[in-house]
Scaffold this motif. Structure first.
Motif, PDB file in Angstrom:
ATOM      1  N   LEU A   4       0.825  -1.210   0.000  1.00  7.90           N
ATOM      2  CA  LEU A   4       0.000   0.000   0.000  1.00  7.90           C
ATOM      3  C   LEU A   4       0.859   1.260   0.000  1.00  7.90           C
ATOM      4  CD1 LEU A   4      -2.881  -0.901   2.489  1.00  7.90           C
ATOM      5  CD2 LEU A   4      -3.036  -0.633   0.017  1.00  7.90           C
ATOM      6  N   LEU A   5       1.912   1.245   0.801  1.00 10.30           N
ATOM      7  CA  LEU A   5       2.822   2.397   0.834  1.00 10.30           C
ATOM      8  C   LEU A   5       3.512   2.580  -0.510  1.00 10.30           C
ATOM      9  CD1 LEU A   5       4.426   1.939   4.378  1.00 10.30           C
ATOM     10  CD2 LEU A   5       2.748   3.660   3.669  1.00 10.30           C
ATOM     11  N   LEU A   6       3.823   1.473  -1.161  1.00  3.48           N
ATOM     12  CA  LEU A   6       4.442   1.515  -2.478  1.00  3.48           C
ATOM     13  C   LEU A   6       3.514   2.183  -3.492  1.00  3.48           C
ATOM     14  CD1 LEU A   6       6.952   0.485  -4.102  1.00  3.48           C
ATOM     15  CD2 LEU A   6       5.606  -1.576  -4.576  1.00  3.48           C
ATOM     16  N   LEU A   7       2.250   1.761  -3.496  1.00  3.99           N
ATOM     17  CA  LEU A   7       1.272   2.356  -4.415  1.00  3.99           C
ATOM     18  C   LEU A   7       1.006   3.820  -4.057  1.00  3.99           C
ATOM     19  CD1 LEU A   7      -1.268  -0.601  -4.677  1.00  3.99           C
ATOM     20  CD2 LEU A   7       0.398   0.127  -6.403  1.00  3.99           C
ATOM     21  N   SER A   8       1.004   4.128  -2.762  1.00  2.64           N
ATOM     22  CA  SER A   8       0.810   5.509  -2.332  1.00  2.64           C
ATOM     23  C   SER A   8       1.967   6.388  -2.800  1.00  2.64           C
ATOM     24  CB  SER A   8       0.685   5.569  -0.804  1.00  2.64           C
ATOM     25  OG  SER A   8       0.443   6.884  -0.367  1.00  2.64           O
ATOM     26  N   SER A 116      -7.673  -1.781  -2.854  1.00  3.27           N
ATOM     27  CA  SER A 116      -8.879  -2.270  -2.189  1.00  3.27           C
ATOM     28  C   SER A 116      -8.909  -3.786  -2.089  1.00  3.27           C
ATOM     29  CB  SER A 116     -10.125  -1.774  -2.931  1.00  3.27           C
ATOM     30  OG  SER A 116     -10.190  -2.339  -4.233  1.00  3.27           O
ATOM     31  N   ASN A 117      -8.098  -4.469  -2.903  1.00  3.05           N
ATOM     32  CA  ASN A 117      -8.053  -5.929  -2.866  1.00  3.05           C
ATOM     33  C   ASN A 117      -6.894  -6.467  -2.038  1.00  3.05           C
ATOM     34  OD1 ASN A 117     -10.048  -7.457  -4.919  1.00  3.05           O
ATOM     35  ND2 ASN A 117      -9.579  -5.414  -5.705  1.00  3.05           N
ATOM     36  N   LEU A 118      -6.046  -5.586  -1.545  1.00  2.00           N
ATOM     37  CA  LEU A 118      -4.912  -6.016  -0.728  1.00  2.00           C
ATOM     38  C   LEU A 118      -5.286  -6.176   0.740  1.00  2.00           C
ATOM     39  CD1 LEU A 118      -1.988  -3.874  -2.214  1.00  2.00           C
ATOM     40  CD2 LEU A 118      -2.180  -6.369  -2.268  1.00  2.00           C
ATOM     41  N   VAL A 119      -6.451  -5.656   1.127  1.00  2.00           N
ATOM     42  CA  VAL A 119      -6.839  -5.649   2.535  1.00  2.00           C
ATOM     43  C   VAL A 119      -8.208  -6.290   2.708  1.00  2.00           C
ATOM     44  CG1 VAL A 119      -5.486  -3.578   3.048  1.00  2.00           C
ATOM     45  CG2 VAL A 119      -7.866  -3.346   2.313  1.00  2.00           C
ATOM     46  N   ALA A 120      -8.570  -6.551   3.959  1.00  2.00           N
ATOM     47  CA  ALA A 120      -9.891  -7.089   4.263  1.00  2.00           C
ATOM     48  C   ALA A 120     -10.961  -6.041   3.941  1.00  2.00           C
ATOM     49  CB  ALA A 120      -9.965  -7.475   5.733  1.00  2.00           C
ATOM     50  N   LYS A 121     -12.199  -6.511   3.741  1.00  2.00           N
ATOM     51  CA  LYS A 121     -13.296  -5.639   3.322  1.00  2.00           C
ATOM     52  C   LYS A 121     -13.474  -4.454   4.264  1.00  2.00           C
ATOM     53  CE  LYS A 121     -18.196  -5.741   2.057  1.00  2.00           C
ATOM     54  NZ  LYS A 121     -19.406  -6.582   1.919  1.00  2.00           N
ATOM     55  N   GLU A 122     -13.356  -4.691   5.568  1.00  2.00           N
ATOM     56  CA  GLU A 122     -13.592  -3.616   6.534  1.00  2.00           C
ATOM     57  C   GLU A 122     -12.472  -2.566   6.545  1.00  2.00           C
ATOM     58  OE1 GLU A 122     -11.770  -7.167   8.723  1.00  2.00           O
ATOM     59  OE2 GLU A 122     -13.347  -6.813   7.231  1.00  2.00           O
ATOM     60  N   ARG A 123     -11.376  -2.841   5.824  1.00  2.00           N
ATOM     61  CA  ARG A 123     -10.257  -1.883   5.789  1.00  2.00           C
ATOM     62  C   ARG A 123     -10.082  -1.256   4.413  1.00  2.00           C
ATOM     63  NH1 ARG A 123      -4.908  -4.246   8.272  1.00  2.00           N
ATOM     64  NH2 ARG A 123      -4.431  -2.020   8.199  1.00  2.00           N
ATOM     65  N   GLY A 125     -11.760   1.159   2.985  1.00  2.00           N
ATOM     66  CA  GLY A 125     -11.827   2.619   3.029  1.00  2.00           C
ATOM     67  C   GLY A 125     -10.493   3.240   3.396  1.00  2.00           C
ATOM     68  N   ARG A 126      -9.829   2.646   4.373  1.00  2.00           N
ATOM     69  CA  ARG A 126      -8.522   3.170   4.792  1.00  2.00           C
ATOM     70  C   ARG A 126      -7.468   2.955   3.711  1.00  2.00           C
ATOM     71  NH1 ARG A 126      -8.485   0.446  10.685  1.00  2.00           N
ATOM     72  NH2 ARG A 126     -10.083  -0.816   9.641  1.00  2.00           N
ATOM     73  N   ALA A 127      -7.572   1.831   3.007  1.00  2.00           N
ATOM     74  CA  ALA A 127      -6.615   1.564   1.931  1.00  2.00           C
ATOM     75  C   ALA A 127      -6.765   2.585   0.808  1.00  2.00           C
ATOM     76  CB  ALA A 127      -6.817   0.153   1.393  1.00  2.00           C
ATOM     77  N   LEU A 128      -8.010   2.845   0.418  1.00  2.00           N
ATOM     78  CA  LEU A 128      -8.247   3.836  -0.634  1.00  2.00           C
ATOM     79  C   LEU A 128      -7.859   5.232  -0.154  1.00  2.00           C
ATOM     80  CD1 LEU A 128     -11.663   2.543  -2.031  1.00  2.00           C
ATOM     81  CD2 LEU A 128      -9.439   2.481  -3.176  1.00  2.00           C
ATOM     82  N   GLY A 129      -8.088   5.513   1.132  1.00  2.00           N
ATOM     83  CA  GLY A 129      -7.681   6.801   1.685  1.00  2.00           C
ATOM     84  C   GLY A 129      -6.173   6.991   1.610  1.00  2.00           C
ATOM     85  N   LEU A 130      -5.430   5.902   1.823  1.00  2.00           N
ATOM     86  CA  LEU A 130      -3.977   5.982   1.737  1.00  2.00           C
ATOM     87  C   LEU A 130      -3.534   6.279   0.303  1.00  2.00           C
ATOM     88  CD1 LEU A 130      -1.369   5.674   3.390  1.00  2.00           C
ATOM     89  CD2 LEU A 130      -1.363   3.245   2.789  1.00  2.00           C
ATOM     90  N   ILE A 131      -4.223   5.675  -0.673  1.00  8.52           N
ATOM     91  CA  ILE A 131      -3.904   5.926  -2.076  1.00  8.52           C
ATOM     92  C   ILE A 131      -4.208   7.374  -2.441  1.00  8.52           C
ATOM     93  CG2 ILE A 131      -4.466   5.313  -4.457  1.00  8.52           C
ATOM     94  CD1 ILE A 131      -2.848   3.212  -2.977  1.00  8.52           C
ATOM     95  N   LEU A 132      -5.408   7.847  -2.067  1.00  9.41           N
ATOM     96  CA  LEU A 132      -5.763   9.239  -2.327  1.00  9.41           C
ATOM     97  C   LEU A 132      -4.843  10.188  -1.578  1.00  9.41           C
ATOM     98  CD1 LEU A 132      -9.660   9.032  -2.160  1.00  9.41           C
ATOM     99  CD2 LEU A 132      -8.269   9.420  -4.192  1.00  9.41           C
ATOM    100  N   GLY A 133      -4.453   9.773  -0.373  1.00  5.32           N
ATOM    101  CA  GLY A 133      -3.541  10.605   0.409  1.00  5.32           C
ATOM    102  C   GLY A 133      -2.192  10.756  -0.255  1.00  5.32           C
ATOM    103  N   GLY A 134      -1.749   9.714  -0.968  1.00  5.02           N
ATOM    104  CA  GLY A 134      -0.484   9.808  -1.696  1.00  5.02           C
ATOM    105  C   GLY A 134      -0.538  10.877  -2.759  1.00  5.02           C
ATOM    106  N   PRO A 178       2.320  -8.436  -4.534  1.00  8.13           N
ATOM    107  CA  PRO A 178       1.806  -9.787  -4.794  1.00  8.13           C
ATOM    108  C   PRO A 178       0.936  -9.823  -6.047  1.00  8.13           C
ATOM    109  CG  PRO A 178       0.589  -8.756  -3.006  1.00  8.13           C
ATOM    110  CD  PRO A 178       1.732  -7.842  -3.317  1.00  8.13           C
ATOM    111  N   ALA A 179       0.852 -10.983  -6.657  1.00  7.58           N
ATOM    112  CA  ALA A 179       0.008 -11.172  -7.842  1.00  7.58           C
ATOM    113  C   ALA A 179      -1.434 -11.353  -7.394  1.00  7.58           C
ATOM    114  CB  ALA A 179       0.485 -12.380  -8.638  1.00  7.58           C
ATOM    115  N   ILE A 180      -2.309 -10.429  -7.777  1.00  4.69           N
ATOM    116  CA  ILE A 180      -3.727 -10.521  -7.426  1.00  4.69           C
ATOM    117  C   ILE A 180      -4.569 -10.252  -8.663  1.00  4.69           C
ATOM    118  CG2 ILE A 180      -3.374  -9.806  -5.036  1.00  4.69           C
ATOM    119  CD1 ILE A 180      -4.329  -7.040  -5.811  1.00  4.69           C
ATOM    120  N   GLN A 181      -5.852 -10.575  -8.579  1.00  3.84           N
ATOM    121  CA  GLN A 181      -6.784 -10.369  -9.676  1.00  3.84           C
ATOM    122  C   GLN A 181      -7.751  -9.244  -9.322  1.00  3.84           C
ATOM    123  OE1 GLN A 181      -6.755 -11.967 -12.673  1.00  3.84           O
ATOM    124  NE2 GLN A 181      -4.897 -13.050 -12.003  1.00  3.84           N
ATOM    125  N   VAL A 182      -7.897  -8.283 -10.226  1.00  2.00           N
ATOM    126  CA  VAL A 182      -8.898  -7.225 -10.066  1.00  2.00           C
ATOM    127  C   VAL A 182      -9.572  -7.001 -11.409  1.00  2.00           C
ATOM    128  CG1 VAL A 182      -7.607  -6.060  -8.236  1.00  2.00           C
ATOM    129  CG2 VAL A 182      -7.302  -5.327 -10.592  1.00  2.00           C
TER     130      VAL A 182
END
Length: 385
Positions: A4-8, A116-123, A125-134, A178-182
């Protein structure tokens, strides 16, 4: 968390590149012996390709592994910035900005989906906030620093910094993500097809006009400040504009939730934006608190205008929400490109001077507000028995 920090960090580079050029235009104009209106078309090239070329390229990349898409997109972005530094004529500079814009336009929506796919569903919002924050940090912190670096070492050094950050993120994505599908981002055709819905088309037109007014004028902020006698270094005003924007962008959601009227919230935003733009030429002849207020409100209202539109579109098209929101994003960047083109034409042909550009932008914001009032009235009539 590292991913997440990398993407941010990558989004920081995108935010810096997208908004710092407005402060570099005088240096670019001098280097290539063109007017500042012509130099502003480097912003047009970036935002136009972000809005139009990127969705088309995203369609071509559909089915590719997500990590490969991110690497290709960021590599395009880095290449575009490196070429921007090394090219010897203005035409090639425009082409290099197109390359950077296309890379940024592919990367941003995919990065948000990955986050949004790197974290659990309940997190999520915080993951997207970190991306927008970057991206927000790239604007608020990165842009003033980038201007200072440009003042000391030339505008090319700032774009080299952007390329360096981008290169680091390419290595990080290659080795650590990591390799993920979106799901792939919506294609350009899917976005255009959404315009057959009259209300969607009207909502997106409001976004377009708002971006022409706000982001189009932002392109000429250094030219505007010089014309207003507020100094040739826009760093402080860019910082005020950005801090207002990021603060409002993160706050407007709470207002929408409390009122449950995103359409009315947008009308208020557009009204304040128009007032702020009209007040810009009336500020003092030096950096004072009074001169900062219109810039703060301009940034706050401009940045906060997207969230209400996204809410309305998601309610209007719940089954095609991602396409509707992507269309709105494309309209935002297209408006930025159109605003930069129009500003350059008006300045270079002597139809306006820098100090009257905010008046033209304010009139455009009024047009957006008028269209929003029309939408509200239509909605009320449709609800009437």
């Amino acid at each position: 968390m590292f991913s997440l920090l990398l993407l941010s960090g990558a989004m920081f580079a995108l935010g810096l590149d997208a908004y710092v050029l407005a402060g570099l235009l005088p240096g670019i104009a001098t280097s290539f012996n063109v007017t500042e209106g012509a130099a502003a078309q480097t912003v047009t090239a970036f935002t136009l390709c972000y809005a139009v070329a990127a969705p088309a390229l995203a369609t071509a990349l559909a089915g590719q592994p997500i990590r490969r898409i991110l690497i290709l997109a960021m590599s395009l972005f880095v290449l575009g910035n490196l070429l921007s530094v090394t090219v010897g004529n203005f035409t090639l500079l425009l082409i290099s900005r197109c390359i950077a814009g296309a890379g940024a336009g592919i990367f941003a929506p995919v990065a948000a989906a990955v986050a949004s796919n790197l974290v659990a569903k309940e997190r999520k919002g915080r993951a997207l906030g970190l991306i927008l924050g970057g991206m927000g940090t790239g604007t608020v912190v990165g842009v003033p620093i980038g201007i200072q670096i440009a003042n000391a070492y030339g505008w090319q050094s700032t774009l080299l910094l952007v390329a360096l950050i981008g290169s680091i993120t390419v290595i990080g994505i290659l080795t650590k993500l990591p390799a993920i599908q979106v799901a792939p981002p919506p294609s350009l055709r899917a976005r255009v097809n959404m315009l057959i819905h009259p209300r969607v088309a009207a909502i997106v037109t409001v976004t377009l006009f708002t971006a022409i007014a706000s982001l189009g004028l932002y392109t000429y902020i250094a030219t505007l400040l010089t014309g207003m006698g507020l100094g040739s270094d826009p760093s402080m005003y860019l910082w005020v504009w950005g801090i207002g924007g990021v603060t409002a962008a993160f706050s407007v959601g709470h207002i929408i939730d409390r009122t449950s009227r995103p359409d009315l919230v947008l009308l208020i935003i557009l009204t304040i934006l128009a007032i702020a733009l009209f007040c810009l030429p009336l500020t003092g002849s030096g950096p004072t608190l009074l001169s900062f207020i219109p810039f703060l409100l301009w940034g706050a209202m401009g940045w906060s205008s997207l969230a209400p539109q996204q809410h309305v579109l998601l309610d209007l098209q719940p089954e095609h929400g991602s396409i509707a929101v992507a269309l709105n994003s494309s309209a935002n960047y297209l408006g930025s490109a159109i605003g930069a083109i129009l500003g350059g034409l008006l300045l270079d042909n002597g139809l306006l001077v820098p100090t009257t550009l905010p008046i033209a932008a304010g009139c455009t914001a009024v047009a957006a507000a008028f269209l929003q009032v029309t939408l509200l009235n239509t909605q009320l009539k449709n609800k009437s028995p």
